[in-house]
Design a protein around this motif. Structure first.
Motif, PDB file in Angstrom:
ATOM      1  N   GLU A 157      -4.469   7.178 -15.791  1.00  0.00           N
ATOM      2  CA  GLU A 157      -3.467   6.858 -16.801  1.00  0.00           C
ATOM      3  C   GLU A 157      -2.070   6.836 -16.184  1.00  0.00           C
ATOM      4  OE1 GLU A 157      -5.702   9.251 -17.045  1.00  0.00           O
ATOM      5  OE2 GLU A 157      -7.004   8.742 -18.740  1.00  0.00           O
ATOM      6  N   ASN A 158      -1.761   7.873 -15.416  1.00  0.00           N
ATOM      7  CA  ASN A 158      -0.458   7.943 -14.759  1.00  0.00           C
ATOM      8  C   ASN A 158      -0.301   6.806 -13.759  1.00  0.00           C
ATOM      9  OD1 ASN A 158       2.068   9.658 -14.019  1.00  0.00           O
ATOM     10  ND2 ASN A 158       1.065   9.291 -12.057  1.00  0.00           N
ATOM     11  N   LEU A 159      -1.374   6.506 -13.028  1.00  0.00           N
ATOM     12  CA  LEU A 159      -1.338   5.423 -12.049  1.00  0.00           C
ATOM     13  C   LEU A 159      -0.951   4.099 -12.706  1.00  0.00           C
ATOM     14  CD1 LEU A 159      -1.979   4.188  -9.236  1.00  0.00           C
ATOM     15  CD2 LEU A 159      -4.358   4.037  -9.968  1.00  0.00           C
ATOM     16  N   ILE A 160      -1.616   3.742 -13.785  1.00  0.00           N
ATOM     17  CA  ILE A 160      -1.349   2.464 -14.439  1.00  0.00           C
ATOM     18  C   ILE A 160       0.024   2.464 -15.101  1.00  0.00           C
ATOM     19  CG2 ILE A 160      -2.156   0.826 -16.185  1.00  0.00           C
ATOM     20  CD1 ILE A 160      -3.808   1.078 -13.520  1.00  0.00           C
ATOM     21  N   GLN A 161       0.432   3.600 -15.650  1.00  0.00           N
ATOM     22  CA  GLN A 161       1.784   3.704 -16.199  1.00  0.00           C
ATOM     23  C   GLN A 161       2.819   3.368 -15.124  1.00  0.00           C
ATOM     24  OE1 GLN A 161       3.031   4.529 -19.253  1.00  0.00           O
ATOM     25  NE2 GLN A 161       1.332   5.429 -20.386  1.00  0.00           N
ATOM     26  N   ARG A 162       2.651   3.940 -13.955  1.00  0.00           N
ATOM     27  CA  ARG A 162       3.638   3.739 -12.885  1.00  0.00           C
ATOM     28  C   ARG A 162       3.577   2.325 -12.314  1.00  0.00           C
ATOM     29  NH1 ARG A 162       4.580   8.604  -8.846  1.00  0.00           N
ATOM     30  NH2 ARG A 162       6.451   7.341  -8.576  1.00  0.00           N
ATOM     31  N   VAL A 163       2.368   1.786 -12.236  1.00  0.00           N
ATOM     32  CA  VAL A 163       2.214   0.410 -11.754  1.00  0.00           C
ATOM     33  C   VAL A 163       2.910  -0.565 -12.702  1.00  0.00           C
ATOM     34  CG1 VAL A 163       0.529  -1.448 -11.465  1.00  0.00           C
ATOM     35  CG2 VAL A 163       0.123   0.787 -10.403  1.00  0.00           C
ATOM     36  N   LEU A 164       2.751  -0.366 -13.998  1.00  0.00           N
ATOM     37  CA  LEU A 164       3.401  -1.238 -14.977  1.00  0.00           C
ATOM     38  C   LEU A 164       4.911  -1.026 -15.002  1.00  0.00           C
ATOM     39  CD1 LEU A 164       0.873  -1.046 -17.962  1.00  0.00           C
ATOM     40  CD2 LEU A 164       1.205  -2.953 -16.369  1.00  0.00           C
ATOM     41  N   ALA A 165       5.348   0.201 -14.724  1.00  0.00           N
ATOM     42  CA  ALA A 165       6.779   0.517 -14.763  1.00  0.00           C
ATOM     43  C   ALA A 165       7.565  -0.207 -13.678  1.00  0.00           C
ATOM     44  CB  ALA A 165       6.991   2.023 -14.648  1.00  0.00           C
TER      45      ALA A 165
ATOM     46  N   ILE B  19       0.812  -1.217   0.000  1.00  0.00           N
ATOM     47  CA  ILE B  19       0.000   0.000   0.000  1.00  0.00           C
ATOM     48  C   ILE B  19       0.846   1.268   0.000  1.00  0.00           C
ATOM     49  CG2 ILE B  19      -0.299   0.212   2.511  1.00  0.00           C
ATOM     50  CD1 ILE B  19      -3.336   0.827   1.769  1.00  0.00           C
ATOM     51  N   ASP B  20       2.012   1.243   0.627  1.00  0.00           N
ATOM     52  CA  ASP B  20       2.854   2.439   0.645  1.00  0.00           C
ATOM     53  C   ASP B  20       3.356   2.779  -0.763  1.00  0.00           C
ATOM     54  OD1 ASP B  20       2.583   2.878   3.362  1.00  0.00           O
ATOM     55  OD2 ASP B  20       4.287   1.606   3.875  1.00  0.00           O
ATOM     56  N   THR B  21       3.673   1.758  -1.549  1.00  0.00           N
ATOM     57  CA  THR B  21       4.083   1.984  -2.934  1.00  0.00           C
ATOM     58  C   THR B  21       2.937   2.574  -3.736  1.00  0.00           C
ATOM     59  OG1 THR B  21       5.687   0.172  -2.860  1.00  0.00           O
ATOM     60  CG2 THR B  21       4.904   0.855  -5.044  1.00  0.00           C
ATOM     61  N   ILE B  22       1.753   2.021  -3.565  1.00  0.00           N
ATOM     62  CA  ILE B  22       0.590   2.483  -4.318  1.00  0.00           C
ATOM     63  C   ILE B  22       0.233   3.919  -3.955  1.00  0.00           C
ATOM     64  CG2 ILE B  22      -1.912   2.139  -4.556  1.00  0.00           C
ATOM     65  CD1 ILE B  22      -1.260  -0.901  -4.614  1.00  0.00           C
ATOM     66  N   LYS B  23       0.347   4.292  -2.679  1.00  0.00           N
ATOM     67  CA  LYS B  23       0.049   5.664  -2.272  1.00  0.00           C
ATOM     68  C   LYS B  23       0.921   6.669  -3.016  1.00  0.00           C
ATOM     69  CE  LYS B  23      -1.700   4.936   2.431  1.00  0.00           C
ATOM     70  NZ  LYS B  23      -1.427   5.155   3.882  1.00  0.00           N
ATOM     71  N   LYS B  24       2.150   6.287  -3.328  1.00  0.00           N
ATOM     72  CA  LYS B  24       3.053   7.197  -4.042  1.00  0.00           C
ATOM     73  C   LYS B  24       2.629   7.394  -5.489  1.00  0.00           C
ATOM     74  CE  LYS B  24       7.012   5.840  -1.193  1.00  0.00           C
ATOM     75  NZ  LYS B  24       8.310   5.142  -1.180  1.00  0.00           N
ATOM     76  N   PHE B  25       1.845   6.459  -6.016  1.00  0.00           N
ATOM     77  CA  PHE B  25       1.428   6.511  -7.420  1.00  0.00           C
ATOM     78  C   PHE B  25       0.103   7.236  -7.618  1.00  0.00           C
ATOM     79  CE2 PHE B  25       3.676   2.162  -8.308  1.00  0.00           C
ATOM     80  CZ  PHE B  25       4.901   2.771  -8.146  1.00  0.00           C
ATOM     81  N   VAL B  26      -0.631   7.478  -6.528  1.00  0.00           N
ATOM     82  CA  VAL B  26      -1.991   8.013  -6.609  1.00  0.00           C
ATOM     83  C   VAL B  26      -1.962   9.537  -6.733  1.00  0.00           C
ATOM     84  CG1 VAL B  26      -4.140   8.297  -5.301  1.00  0.00           C
ATOM     85  CG2 VAL B  26      -2.988   6.078  -5.348  1.00  0.00           C
TER      86      VAL B  26
ATOM     87  N   ASN C  76      -0.008  12.956  -1.484  1.00  0.00           N
ATOM     88  CA  ASN C  76       1.010  13.865  -2.029  1.00  0.00           C
ATOM     89  C   ASN C  76       2.180  13.134  -2.667  1.00  0.00           C
ATOM     90  OD1 ASN C  76       1.999  16.458  -2.681  1.00  0.00           O
ATOM     91  ND2 ASN C  76       3.388  16.427  -0.934  1.00  0.00           N
ATOM     92  N   HIS C  77       1.891  12.047  -3.381  1.00  0.00           N
ATOM     93  CA  HIS C  77       2.906  11.353  -4.175  1.00  0.00           C
ATOM     94  C   HIS C  77       4.084  10.875  -3.325  1.00  0.00           C
ATOM     95  CE1 HIS C  77       0.426  13.682  -6.824  1.00  0.00           C
ATOM     96  NE2 HIS C  77       1.018  14.803  -6.495  1.00  0.00           N
ATOM     97  N   GLY C  78       3.816  10.625  -2.028  1.00  0.00           N
ATOM     98  CA  GLY C  78       4.846  10.117  -1.133  1.00  0.00           C
ATOM     99  C   GLY C  78       5.783  11.170  -0.578  1.00  0.00           C
ATOM    100  N   GLU C  79       5.496  12.448  -0.813  1.00  0.00           N
ATOM    101  CA  GLU C  79       6.366  13.531  -0.345  1.00  0.00           C
ATOM    102  C   GLU C  79       5.683  14.308   0.783  1.00  0.00           C
ATOM    103  OE1 GLU C  79       7.079  15.828  -3.836  1.00  0.00           O
ATOM    104  OE2 GLU C  79       7.831  14.111  -4.971  1.00  0.00           O
TER     105      GLU C  79
END
Length: 226
Positions: A56-64, A44-51, A200-203
């Motif tokens: 579109e950006n979410l799935i791009q980052r998940v696939l990356a 979940i911590d990884t996913i929070k950084k992608f939200v 906040n993208h993990g920041e």
């Protein structure tokens, strides 16, 4: 906080990370999608950084996490379709309201403030989620990440709310949890408050330029003077 906001007539409120902790919904939907591709689950911590920057950006980052750029392009459409299918199936089932959200919205209504929800979440996800969590009735206007050609941090949705309400941006307070919200508000020339508990993208939110940080929506209302 010493700053007070006078002559505020309306508020624009973000959804994910501001009113609702939706990260658990993202976790379930993303990992069900990943399972279809034979990929390992993300935490979940990884996913929070992608939200926060749209689906579109979410799935791009998940696939990356697993694929190079050309492979992402190859798998993107199928991954997006799978994610949307899984998300719609569980939308709101695992998410929770943050403390004092309803109390804050009720206090805003009591002040006679007009309210809009502007989120980067697609409208097809946003509207049923607001309804399920008892939030729909508070908002005259709801715009999602696919309502316009550009998402936050672009100000287009915030400026449209100001036009809808026939109010100068200076009279419309934006409340969010991320740099997207702050940058959109600044570009629209709306005052902006941020909550510290979102994604906040993990920041850290303390590094984002705003008019202040409030612990809850209810605290935000207490800074509005009439």
């Amino acid at each position: 906080m010493s700053i007070m906001f006078s002559d505020i007539q309306a508020v624009i409120i973000d959804l994910d990370g501001t009113m609702l902790d939706t990260a658990p919904d993202f976790l379930i939907a993303i990992n069900r999608m990943r399972a279809e591709f034979g990929l390992t689950a993300l935490d979940i911590d990884t996913i929070k950084k992608f939200v926060g920057k749209g689906s579109e950006n979410l799935i791009q980052r998940v696939l990356a996490v697993d694929f190079a750029a050309e492979q992402i392009a190859l798998h993107f459409d199928a991954a997006m379709a799978a994610y949307q299918r899984h998300y719609l199936a569980i939308n709101g089932d695992y998410s929770e309201l943050y403390p004092d959200v309803i109390a804050g919205l009720q206090a805003m209504r009591a002040l006679g403030l007009r309210m809009a929800c502007v989120t980067n979440k697609p409208v097809a996800f946003t509207l049923p989620l607001l309804e399920k969590k008892g939030l729909s009735a508070y908002f005259e206007v709801v715009y999602g990440g696919d309502s316009f050609e550009r998402k936050k941090p672009d100000p287009i949705a915030l400026l449209q709310v100001c036009a809808d309400f026939d109010l100068a941006p200076a009279k419309v307070l934006a409340i969010g949890d991320s740099s997207n919200d702050a940058q959109a508000a600044r570009a629209a020339q709306c005052p902006v408050l941020l909550v510290p508990y979102g994604y906040n993208h993990g920041e850290t939110i303390q590094n984002v330029e705003s008019d202040g940080i409030v612990s809850t929506l209810l605290e935000a209302v207490k800074l509005i003077t009439h």
